[in-house]
Design a protein around this motif. Structure first.
Motif, PDB file in Angstrom:
ATOM      1  N   ASP A  79       0.257  10.982  -6.757  1.00 26.75           N
ATOM      2  CA  ASP A  79      -1.098  10.786  -6.221  1.00 26.75           C
ATOM      3  C   ASP A  79      -1.545   9.326  -6.275  1.00 26.75           C
ATOM      4  O   ASP A  79      -2.163   8.814  -5.332  1.00 26.75           O
ATOM      5  N   SER A  80      -1.257   8.649  -7.366  1.00 29.81           N
ATOM      6  CA  SER A  80      -1.705   7.253  -7.505  1.00 29.81           C
ATOM      7  C   SER A  80      -0.992   6.355  -6.492  1.00 29.81           C
ATOM      8  O   SER A  80      -1.610   5.470  -5.898  1.00 29.81           O
ATOM      9  N   LYS A  81       0.302   6.587  -6.266  1.00 26.53           N
ATOM     10  CA  LYS A  81       1.032   5.804  -5.264  1.00 26.53           C
ATOM     11  C   LYS A  81       0.521   6.092  -3.860  1.00 26.53           C
ATOM     12  O   LYS A  81       0.433   5.192  -3.021  1.00 26.53           O
ATOM     13  N   LEU A  82       0.180   7.360  -3.619  1.00 23.42           N
ATOM     14  CA  LEU A  82      -0.343   7.738  -2.305  1.00 23.42           C
ATOM     15  C   LEU A  82      -1.666   7.038  -2.030  1.00 23.42           C
ATOM     16  O   LEU A  82      -1.883   6.496  -0.935  1.00 23.42           O
ATOM     17  N   ARG A  83      -2.565   7.028  -3.016  1.00 19.81           N
ATOM     18  CA  ARG A  83      -3.864   6.364  -2.843  1.00 19.81           C
ATOM     19  C   ARG A  83      -3.686   4.864  -2.592  1.00 19.81           C
ATOM     20  O   ARG A  83      -4.359   4.274  -1.739  1.00 19.81           O
ATOM     21  N   LYS A  84      -2.767   4.240  -3.325  1.00 17.11           N
ATOM     22  CA  LYS A  84      -2.503   2.809  -3.134  1.00 17.11           C
ATOM     23  C   LYS A  84      -1.932   2.543  -1.739  1.00 17.11           C
ATOM     24  O   LYS A  84      -2.282   1.554  -1.086  1.00 17.11           O
ATOM     25  N   ALA A  85      -1.053   3.449  -1.286  1.00 12.58           N
ATOM     26  CA  ALA A  85      -0.450   3.278   0.045  1.00 12.58           C
ATOM     27  C   ALA A  85      -1.510   3.358   1.137  1.00 12.58           C
ATOM     28  O   ALA A  85      -1.522   2.547   2.072  1.00 12.58           O
ATOM     29  N   ILE A  86      -2.417   4.328   1.022  1.00 15.07           N
ATOM     30  CA  ILE A  86      -3.469   4.495   2.023  1.00 15.07           C
ATOM     31  C   ILE A  86      -4.421   3.295   2.002  1.00 15.07           C
ATOM     32  O   ILE A  86      -4.802   2.776   3.049  1.00 15.07           O
ATOM     33  N   THR A  87      -4.784   2.836   0.809  1.00  9.56           N
ATOM     34  CA  THR A  87      -5.690   1.681   0.689  1.00  9.56           C
ATOM     35  C   THR A  87      -5.063   0.435   1.292  1.00  9.56           C
ATOM     36  O   THR A  87      -5.702  -0.291   2.068  1.00  9.56           O
ATOM     37  N   ALA A  88      -3.786   0.186   0.956  1.00 16.30           N
ATOM     38  CA  ALA A  88      -3.107  -1.014   1.445  1.00 16.30           C
ATOM     39  C   ALA A  88      -2.937  -0.976   2.960  1.00 16.30           C
ATOM     40  O   ALA A  88      -3.151  -1.982   3.641  1.00 16.30           O
ATOM     41  N   ALA A  89      -2.560   0.183   3.488  1.00 17.84           N
ATOM     42  CA  ALA A  89      -2.356   0.306   4.932  1.00 17.84           C
ATOM     43  C   ALA A  89      -3.684   0.200   5.681  1.00 17.84           C
ATOM     44  O   ALA A  89      -3.780  -0.487   6.706  1.00 17.84           O
ATOM     45  N   SER A  90      -4.705   0.867   5.178  1.00 14.59           N
ATOM     46  CA  SER A  90      -6.008   0.884   5.852  1.00 14.59           C
ATOM     47  C   SER A  90      -6.669  -0.482   5.843  1.00 14.59           C
ATOM     48  O   SER A  90      -7.374  -0.846   6.790  1.00 14.59           O
ATOM     49  N   LEU A  91      -6.460  -1.249   4.775  1.00 11.62           N
ATOM     50  CA  LEU A  91      -7.089  -2.570   4.687  1.00 11.62           C
ATOM     51  C   LEU A  91      -6.558  -3.504   5.769  1.00 11.62           C
ATOM     52  O   LEU A  91      -7.313  -4.237   6.405  1.00 11.62           O
ATOM     53  N   GLY A  92      -5.241  -3.465   6.008  1.00  8.19           N
ATOM     54  CA  GLY A  92      -4.664  -4.286   7.073  1.00  8.19           C
ATOM     55  C   GLY A  92      -5.192  -3.886   8.436  1.00  8.19           C
ATOM     56  O   GLY A  92      -5.497  -4.734   9.279  1.00  8.19           O
ATOM     57  N   ASN A  93      -5.314  -2.594   8.645  1.00 10.53           N
ATOM     58  CA  ASN A  93      -5.853  -2.097   9.905  1.00 10.53           C
ATOM     59  C   ASN A  93      -7.318  -2.479  10.065  1.00 10.53           C
ATOM     60  O   ASN A  93      -7.776  -2.799  11.161  1.00 10.53           O
TER      61      ASN A  93
END
Length: 501
Positions: free
Chosen positions: A21-35
Motif C-alpha cells: 500500500d505505501s509503495k502504491l500511494r508513493k507511485a500514484i503521488t509521484a506519477a500524478s505530480l508530473g502530470n
C-alpha cells in the motif's frame, strides 16, 4: 509424434503479486505530480498568452500577438509524437521509473526557463526563438510523460482497484490546470496589470522548478513496477546473454499483431481529448469572444467547473472497477451525442446559472472518459511493448485532438453558427461510441503479460479462486463445443459412403 504443446504450470497463490500500500500511494503521488505539472503549464500559458504576446511579439497588433503566442503553445503537440516514440522505446527497454525521472527533469527545467527569457525589447528576435525552443523541449518530454505515468500507476495497482488508482492521474491533470489558472488570476489581481506585464507573468513559470524537484525526488525513490520486474526476470531465465541490451521492442509486432488495440487507443484518446480541449481550452475564449462575457468571468466559471470535476473524477474510477470501463465510454459517448446541442443552448442562454449548468453537464460527460482512460489504455498491450505502443498511438491522437480549439474557432467564425462546437462534439461522440463497442473489457483482470495482483492475501485467494472458476467455465464451454463438433462430424460421416464403411 511428440506433442508440441508446452506444459504450463498452474497459477498458485505465490504467483499472485501482493501490492504494498505505501509503495502504491508513493507511485500514484509521484506519477500524478508530473502530470499536474504538465497541465499546470497549460493552465498558466493559456491564461498569460495575452501578456506573452506583448512581451515577445510587441510589433504586431493585439490580434496577431495573441495568435503568435498561441501558435507557440501548439508547438509541443507537433513534437510530442517524436518524444513518445523516443521515450516509449527506452521505457520498454530500460524501465518506466528511469524514463519518468528524465521526463520530469526536462519538463520542469524547460517550463522554468520560459520565465527567464528576456523580452523582445532586450534581445530582439532571440526572445521568441528561445520561447519556441523551450516549448519544443516541453513537448518532447511530455510525449513520454502521460503514457509513462499511466503505465506506472497501472502496473503498480491491484487488479480490482486499477480504475480508482488510475483516475488520480487525471485528477492531477485537472488540479494542475486549476492551480496554473488560479495562480495567474491571483498574481494579476495582486500586482496589477502593468506590473503583471513587466514581471508578474514570470512568477508562475518559476514555480515549475521546485515542483519538478519534488517530483524527481518522489520518482527516483520508487522501485521499478512489479510487472516490468517480472518481465525482466523472464528474460533473465530465457536470454541471459541478450539482457544487457535491454528487452527488444518490435514495431513490426506492434503494427501487425496489435493494430486493433492501436485503433481503439486512438479512438479513446481522440474522443477524450477533443472534449477536454473543447471544454477547458476553447470555452473561455468562446465565452469572451463570441458571447461577450468578460475574460475574468469566463476564467472563473471554468475554474469552478474544474473544481467540480475533481470531486467526480475518482468516483468514476471507483465505479469503473465495479461496473467495467466499457459502460462509461459508451454512456459518455451517447450522452455527448444527445446532450451537446442542449448544453450549448444553455451556454448561449445569457443566464449565468444556465451557462454554468451547460458547462457542468459537459464536464461530467468528460469525467466518464477521463475517469477510465488511464486504467484502460495500459491494459491494451503486453508488458514488453506497452510503453512504445501506447506512447506512439497516444501522442499521434493528441496531435489531432490538439487542433480542436483552432478548428472550433474557425468553424464558428466562418459559418457564424454558435452551435458548431456542439456539432463537432457530436462527430467525436460517434468515434467514442464505436470505440466503446469494439473495445474489450479490462476491469478486474490482470494486465497482459503480468500475473494477477492483489491488495492483500485475502484478495489474492479470492482472485485465485475466480481464476480457477474461470478456467473451469472455459473447459465446460470447450466440452460443449467438442460435443457439437462431434455431432457435426457424425452427420458428415453418415453422408459419405466410404468413410461410413
Amino acid at each position: 509424434m511428440k506433442s508440441r504443446i508446452k506444459a504450463v504450470k498452474p497459477i498458485a497463490l505465490k504467483d499472485v503479486t501482493i501490492i504494498d500500500d505505501s509503495k502504491l500511494r508513493k507511485a500514484i503521488t509521484a506519477a500524478s505530480l508530473g502530470n499536474a505539472m504538465e497541465w499546470f503549464d497549460f493552465g498558466v500559458y493559456g491564461f498569460v498568452a495575452y501578456a506573452l504576446g506583448q512581451v515577445f511579439f510587441p510589433g504586431a497588433d493585439p490580434g496577431v500577438q495573441m495568435i503568435a503566442a498561441l501558435a507557440t503553445f501548439s508547438v509541443p503537440f507537433l513534437i510530442r509524437p517524436l518524444g513518445g516514440l523516443f521515450f516509449g522505446t527506452l521505457g520498454d527497454k530500460y524501465g518506466r521509473q528511469k524514463i519518468l525521472s528524465i521526463t520530469i527533469i526536462i519538463m520542469s527545467i524547460s517550463t522554468f526557463c520560459i520565465g527567464l527569457i528576456p523580452s523582445y525589447a532586450s534581445i530582439g528576435i532571440w526572445a521568441p526563438i528561445l520561447l519556441l525552443l523551450a516549448k519544443m523541449a516541453q513537448g518532447f518530454s511530455v510525449g513520454g510523460e502521460y503514457t509513462g505515468a499511466s503505465i506506472f500507476v497501472a502496473e503498480y495497482s491491484p487488479d480490482r482497484k486499477r480504475g480508482f488508482m488510475g483516475s488520480w492521474l487525471d485528477f492531477g491533470s485537472i488540479a494542475g490546470f486549476v492551480l496554473g489558472a488560479g495562480l495567474v488570476v491571483l498574481i494579476s489581481a495582486m500586482v496589477g496589470e502593468k506590473d503583471f506585464l513587466d514581471w508578474g507573468w514570470r512568477l508562475p513559470f518559476f514555480l515549475a522548478l521546485p515542483l519538478g524537484i519534488i517530483g524527481l525526488y518522489l520518482r527516483h525513490a520508487l522501485e521499478e513496477t512489479p510487472a516490468f520486474q517480472q518481465h525482466v526476470e523472464k528474460l533473465e531465465q530465457g536470454d541471459r546473454e541478450g539482457l544487457h541490451s535491454g528487452p527488444r521492442v518490435s514495431f513490426k509486432e506492434i503494427a501487425t499483431k496489435h493494430w486493433r488495440n492501436l485503433l481503439i487507443c486512438v479512438g479513446l484518446v481522440i474522443s477524450t481529448n477533443v472534449t477536454y480541449y473543447m471544454l477547458l481550452t476553447y470555452m473561455p475564449s468562446y465565452l469572451s469572444h463570441n458571447l461577450h462575457y468578460s475574460e475574468d468571468h469566463g476564467v472563473l466559471i471554468i475554474i469552478a467547473i474544474m473544481l467540480g470535476m475533481l470531486f467526480v473524477q475518482p468516483v468514476m474510477g471507483l465505479l469503473s472497477d465495479r461496473f467495467g470501463r466499457r459502460p462509461f465510454v459508451i454512456i459518455g459517448s451517447i450522452a455527448l451525442m444527445a446532450l451537446a446541442i442542449p448544453c450549448f443552448a444553455l451556454i448561449n442562454s445569457d443566464v449565468i446559472g444556465l451557462i454554468f449548468l451547460g458547462l457542468l453537464i459537459l464536464a461530467i460527460i468528460l469525467n466518464c472518459f477521463t475517469g477510465v482512460m488511464a486504467s484502460t489504455l495500459p491494459a491494451m498491450f503486453p508488458t514488453h511493448i506497452r510503453y512504445s505502443a501506447l506512447a506512439s498511438s497516444f501522442n499521434i491522437s493528441v496531435l489531432v485532438a490538439g487542433l480542436t480549439p483552432t478548428l472550433a474557432a474557425w468553424l464558428v467564425e466562418s459559418s457564424g453558427n454558435l452551435y458548431m462546437p456542439a456539432y463537432y462534439l457530436m462527430v467525436v461522440a460517434l468515434i467514442g461510441l464505436a470505440t466503446g463497442i469494439f473495445m474489450k473489457e479490462t476491469a478486474n483482470r490482470p494486465l497482459k503479460g503480468a500475473t494477477p495482483s492483489a491488495s492483500d492475501i485475502t484478495e489474492a485467494r479470492e482472485i485465485l479462486q475466480e481464476h480457477h472458476d474461470n478456467i473451469e467455465q472455459k473447459i465446460d464451454d470447450i466440452n460443449e463445443q467438442i460435443a457439437e463438433l462431434e455431432k457435426k462430424k457424425e452427420n458428415l460421416v453418415n453422408q459419405h459412403p466410404t468413410i461410413n464403411e
